[in-house]
Scaffold this motif. Sequence first.
Motif, PDB file in Angstrom:
ATOM      1  N   LEU A 192      26.838 -21.810 -43.160  1.00 48.26           N
ATOM      2  CA  LEU A 192      25.426 -21.849 -42.770  1.00 48.26           C
ATOM      3  C   LEU A 192      25.181 -22.878 -41.676  1.00 48.26           C
ATOM      4  O   LEU A 192      24.463 -22.614 -40.708  1.00 48.26           O
ATOM      5  CB  LEU A 192      24.550 -22.137 -43.998  1.00 48.26           C
ATOM      6  CG  LEU A 192      23.045 -22.215 -43.764  1.00 48.26           C
ATOM      7  CD1 LEU A 192      22.518 -20.928 -43.137  1.00 48.26           C
ATOM      8  CD2 LEU A 192      22.322 -22.496 -45.079  1.00 48.26           C
ATOM      9  N   SER A 193      25.788 -24.046 -41.798  1.00 49.19           N
ATOM     10  CA  SER A 193      25.630 -25.088 -40.771  1.00 49.19           C
ATOM     11  C   SER A 193      26.149 -24.612 -39.418  1.00 49.19           C
ATOM     12  O   SER A 193      25.546 -24.875 -38.377  1.00 49.19           O
ATOM     13  CB  SER A 193      26.379 -26.360 -41.182  1.00 49.19           C
ATOM     14  OG  SER A 193      25.776 -26.940 -42.301  1.00 49.19           O
ATOM     15  N   SER A 194      27.256 -23.889 -39.442  1.00 43.55           N
ATOM     16  CA  SER A 194      27.815 -23.352 -38.201  1.00 43.55           C
ATOM     17  C   SER A 194      26.862 -22.334 -37.577  1.00 43.55           C
ATOM     18  O   SER A 194      26.635 -22.344 -36.356  1.00 43.55           O
ATOM     19  CB  SER A 194      29.169 -22.705 -38.511  1.00 43.55           C
ATOM     20  OG  SER A 194      29.710 -22.129 -37.363  1.00 43.55           O
ATOM     21  N   ALA A 195      26.283 -21.467 -38.404  1.00 45.46           N
ATOM     22  CA  ALA A 195      25.325 -20.475 -37.891  1.00 45.46           C
ATOM     23  C   ALA A 195      24.075 -21.161 -37.341  1.00 45.46           C
ATOM     24  O   ALA A 195      23.545 -20.761 -36.299  1.00 45.46           O
ATOM     25  CB  ALA A 195      24.954 -19.485 -39.001  1.00 45.46           C
ATOM     26  N   LEU A 196      23.610 -22.212 -38.022  1.00 42.81           N
ATOM     27  CA  LEU A 196      22.440 -22.948 -37.533  1.00 42.81           C
ATOM     28  C   LEU A 196      22.736 -23.640 -36.207  1.00 42.81           C
ATOM     29  O   LEU A 196      21.863 -23.713 -35.339  1.00 42.81           O
ATOM     30  CB  LEU A 196      21.999 -23.986 -38.566  1.00 42.81           C
ATOM     31  CG  LEU A 196      21.201 -23.459 -39.749  1.00 42.81           C
ATOM     32  CD1 LEU A 196      20.977 -24.564 -40.773  1.00 42.81           C
ATOM     33  CD2 LEU A 196      19.880 -22.877 -39.300  1.00 42.81           C
ATOM     34  N   ALA A 197      23.950 -24.133 -36.049  1.00 40.71           N
ATOM     35  CA  ALA A 197      24.327 -24.774 -34.782  1.00 40.71           C
ATOM     36  C   ALA A 197      24.221 -23.770 -33.631  1.00 40.71           C
ATOM     37  O   ALA A 197      23.752 -24.109 -32.540  1.00 40.71           O
ATOM     38  CB  ALA A 197      25.736 -25.341 -34.875  1.00 40.71           C
ATOM     39  N   ARG A 198      24.652 -22.518 -33.897  1.00 35.40           N
ATOM     40  CA  ARG A 198      24.526 -21.478 -32.859  1.00 35.40           C
ATOM     41  C   ARG A 198      23.054 -21.169 -32.576  1.00 35.40           C
ATOM     42  O   ARG A 198      22.666 -20.942 -31.430  1.00 35.40           O
ATOM     43  CB  ARG A 198      25.282 -20.224 -33.275  1.00 35.40           C
ATOM     44  CG  ARG A 198      26.797 -20.393 -33.215  1.00 35.40           C
ATOM     45  CD  ARG A 198      27.561 -19.085 -33.347  1.00 35.40           C
ATOM     46  NE  ARG A 198      27.291 -18.359 -34.571  1.00 35.40           N
ATOM     47  CZ  ARG A 198      27.875 -18.591 -35.747  1.00 35.40           C
ATOM     48  NH1 ARG A 198      28.776 -19.554 -35.843  1.00 35.40           N
ATOM     49  NH2 ARG A 198      27.580 -17.870 -36.805  1.00 35.40           N
ATOM     50  N   LEU A 199      22.215 -21.185 -33.628  1.00 34.40           N
ATOM     51  CA  LEU A 199      20.784 -20.940 -33.449  1.00 34.40           C
ATOM     52  C   LEU A 199      20.157 -22.033 -32.585  1.00 34.40           C
ATOM     53  O   LEU A 199      19.386 -21.740 -31.671  1.00 34.40           O
ATOM     54  CB  LEU A 199      20.085 -20.872 -34.815  1.00 34.40           C
ATOM     55  CG  LEU A 199      18.583 -20.612 -34.776  1.00 34.40           C
ATOM     56  CD1 LEU A 199      18.303 -19.182 -34.318  1.00 34.40           C
ATOM     57  CD2 LEU A 199      17.954 -20.864 -36.134  1.00 34.40           C
ATOM     58  N   PHE A 200      20.526 -23.286 -32.838  1.00 35.30           N
ATOM     59  CA  PHE A 200      19.987 -24.382 -32.033  1.00 35.30           C
ATOM     60  C   PHE A 200      20.529 -24.344 -30.605  1.00 35.30           C
ATOM     61  O   PHE A 200      19.841 -24.747 -29.668  1.00 35.30           O
ATOM     62  CB  PHE A 200      20.261 -25.740 -32.688  1.00 35.30           C
ATOM     63  CG  PHE A 200      19.331 -26.030 -33.833  1.00 35.30           C
ATOM     64  CD1 PHE A 200      17.967 -26.136 -33.626  1.00 35.30           C
ATOM     65  CD2 PHE A 200      19.823 -26.179 -35.118  1.00 35.30           C
ATOM     66  CE1 PHE A 200      17.100 -26.388 -34.678  1.00 35.30           C
ATOM     67  CE2 PHE A 200      18.966 -26.432 -36.179  1.00 35.30           C
ATOM     68  CZ  PHE A 200      17.597 -26.536 -35.959  1.00 35.30           C
ATOM     69  N   ALA A 201      21.741 -23.837 -30.429  1.00 32.04           N
ATOM     70  CA  ALA A 201      22.284 -23.678 -29.073  1.00 32.04           C
ATOM     71  C   ALA A 201      21.463 -22.649 -28.300  1.00 32.04           C
ATOM     72  O   ALA A 201      21.197 -22.819 -27.107  1.00 32.04           O
ATOM     73  CB  ALA A 201      23.746 -23.259 -29.140  1.00 32.04           C
ATOM     74  N   VAL A 202      21.055 -21.580 -28.978  1.00 30.82           N
ATOM     75  CA  VAL A 202      20.179 -20.578 -28.342  1.00 30.82           C
ATOM     76  C   VAL A 202      18.855 -21.227 -27.968  1.00 30.82           C
ATOM     77  O   VAL A 202      18.329 -21.014 -26.869  1.00 30.82           O
ATOM     78  CB  VAL A 202      19.943 -19.375 -29.306  1.00 30.82           C
ATOM     79  CG1 VAL A 202      18.786 -18.508 -28.834  1.00 30.82           C
ATOM     80  CG2 VAL A 202      21.217 -18.546 -29.423  1.00 30.82           C
ATOM     81  N   ALA A 203      18.299 -22.019 -28.879  1.00 26.77           N
ATOM     82  CA  ALA A 203      17.002 -22.661 -28.632  1.00 26.77           C
ATOM     83  C   ALA A 203      17.046 -23.576 -27.416  1.00 26.77           C
ATOM     84  O   ALA A 203      16.041 -23.734 -26.713  1.00 26.77           O
ATOM     85  CB  ALA A 203      16.572 -23.440 -29.867  1.00 26.77           C
ATOM     86  N   GLU A 204      18.201 -24.183 -27.142  1.00 28.28           N
ATOM     87  CA  GLU A 204      18.330 -25.077 -25.991  1.00 28.28           C
ATOM     88  C   GLU A 204      18.063 -24.359 -24.668  1.00 28.28           C
ATOM     89  O   GLU A 204      17.653 -24.983 -23.695  1.00 28.28           O
ATOM     90  CB  GLU A 204      19.731 -25.707 -25.963  1.00 28.28           C
ATOM     91  CG  GLU A 204      19.937 -26.798 -26.975  1.00 28.28           C
ATOM     92  CD  GLU A 204      19.013 -27.991 -26.749  1.00 28.28           C
ATOM     93  OE1 GLU A 204      18.897 -28.444 -25.603  1.00 28.28           O
ATOM     94  OE2 GLU A 204      18.412 -28.449 -27.730  1.00 28.28           O
ATOM     95  N   ALA A 205      18.291 -23.066 -24.642  1.00 27.37           N
ATOM     96  CA  ALA A 205      18.104 -22.303 -23.404  1.00 27.37           C
ATOM     97  C   ALA A 205      16.635 -21.969 -23.136  1.00 27.37           C
ATOM     98  O   ALA A 205      16.324 -21.396 -22.092  1.00 27.37           O
ATOM     99  CB  ALA A 205      18.931 -21.016 -23.455  1.00 27.37           C
ATOM    100  N   TYR A 206      15.745 -22.313 -24.048  1.00 22.18           N
ATOM    101  CA  TYR A 206      14.329 -21.950 -23.922  1.00 22.18           C
ATOM    102  C   TYR A 206      13.462 -23.207 -23.994  1.00 22.18           C
ATOM    103  O   TYR A 206      13.080 -23.645 -25.077  1.00 22.18           O
ATOM    104  CB  TYR A 206      13.931 -20.964 -25.022  1.00 22.18           C
ATOM    105  CG  TYR A 206      14.692 -19.669 -24.938  1.00 22.18           C
ATOM    106  CD1 TYR A 206      14.220 -18.618 -24.167  1.00 22.18           C
ATOM    107  CD2 TYR A 206      15.903 -19.515 -25.605  1.00 22.18           C
ATOM    108  CE1 TYR A 206      14.934 -17.438 -24.061  1.00 22.18           C
ATOM    109  CE2 TYR A 206      16.617 -18.341 -25.512  1.00 22.18           C
ATOM    110  CZ  TYR A 206      16.130 -17.308 -24.740  1.00 22.18           C
ATOM    111  OH  TYR A 206      16.843 -16.143 -24.632  1.00 22.18           O
TER     112      TYR A 206
END
Length: 199
Positions: free
Chosen positions: A99-113
């Motif tokens: 779950l932490s790994s998936a959340l890290a990818r979600l926050f990486a997406v958020a960085e682009a916006y």
Amino acid sequence: MDPIPLILAIIGVVLLVLILWAIVTYNGFVKLRNKVEEAWRQIDVELHRRHDLIPNLVETVKGYAAHEKGVFDDVTRARAEAVKSGSSPAQQAEQENVLSSALARLFAVAEAYPELRANQNFQQLQAELTNTEDRIAAGRRYYNANVREMNTKRETFPPSIIASMFNFGRAEYFETEDPAVRASPYVNFSADRDRFDAE
């Protein structure tokens, strides 16, 4: 003088000491087992809080990055696995790592916006999640300290006799594989040294 009463008295005292030691040791194991269970319940409360925050976070990010469906599906799947009850601490830790790994990818997406990062709702959810992660980390340290104490007592002699007689098993650690938690802090004094030399 008849030595038999003296021998019986000595045997009686030794038996009494052994019985008292067994009672004290048994009660010590019960106390440690209860501390481990209490510490796990505290972690469990924080994990549930974390799991409850994630759907709101996903929905907020979806509003800005709807085309990132794969990331949202990964987070949703990982959360569903982590929410399942009945897992041992080791299994729960593994699910939380995914779950932490998936959340890290979600926050990486958020960085682009940039608009998303500026969104008040996103900032609040991110702060709550960070706060919850800190409480989970503190709970993990407390839990693992109790597990270490329980396992050490269980494996030392003579308490190991009582542990095996009354089936006090090994407690499992709750460990993280999160690189951010496991990484050694990086310290760089060269910039300060250059500034100091310049002065």
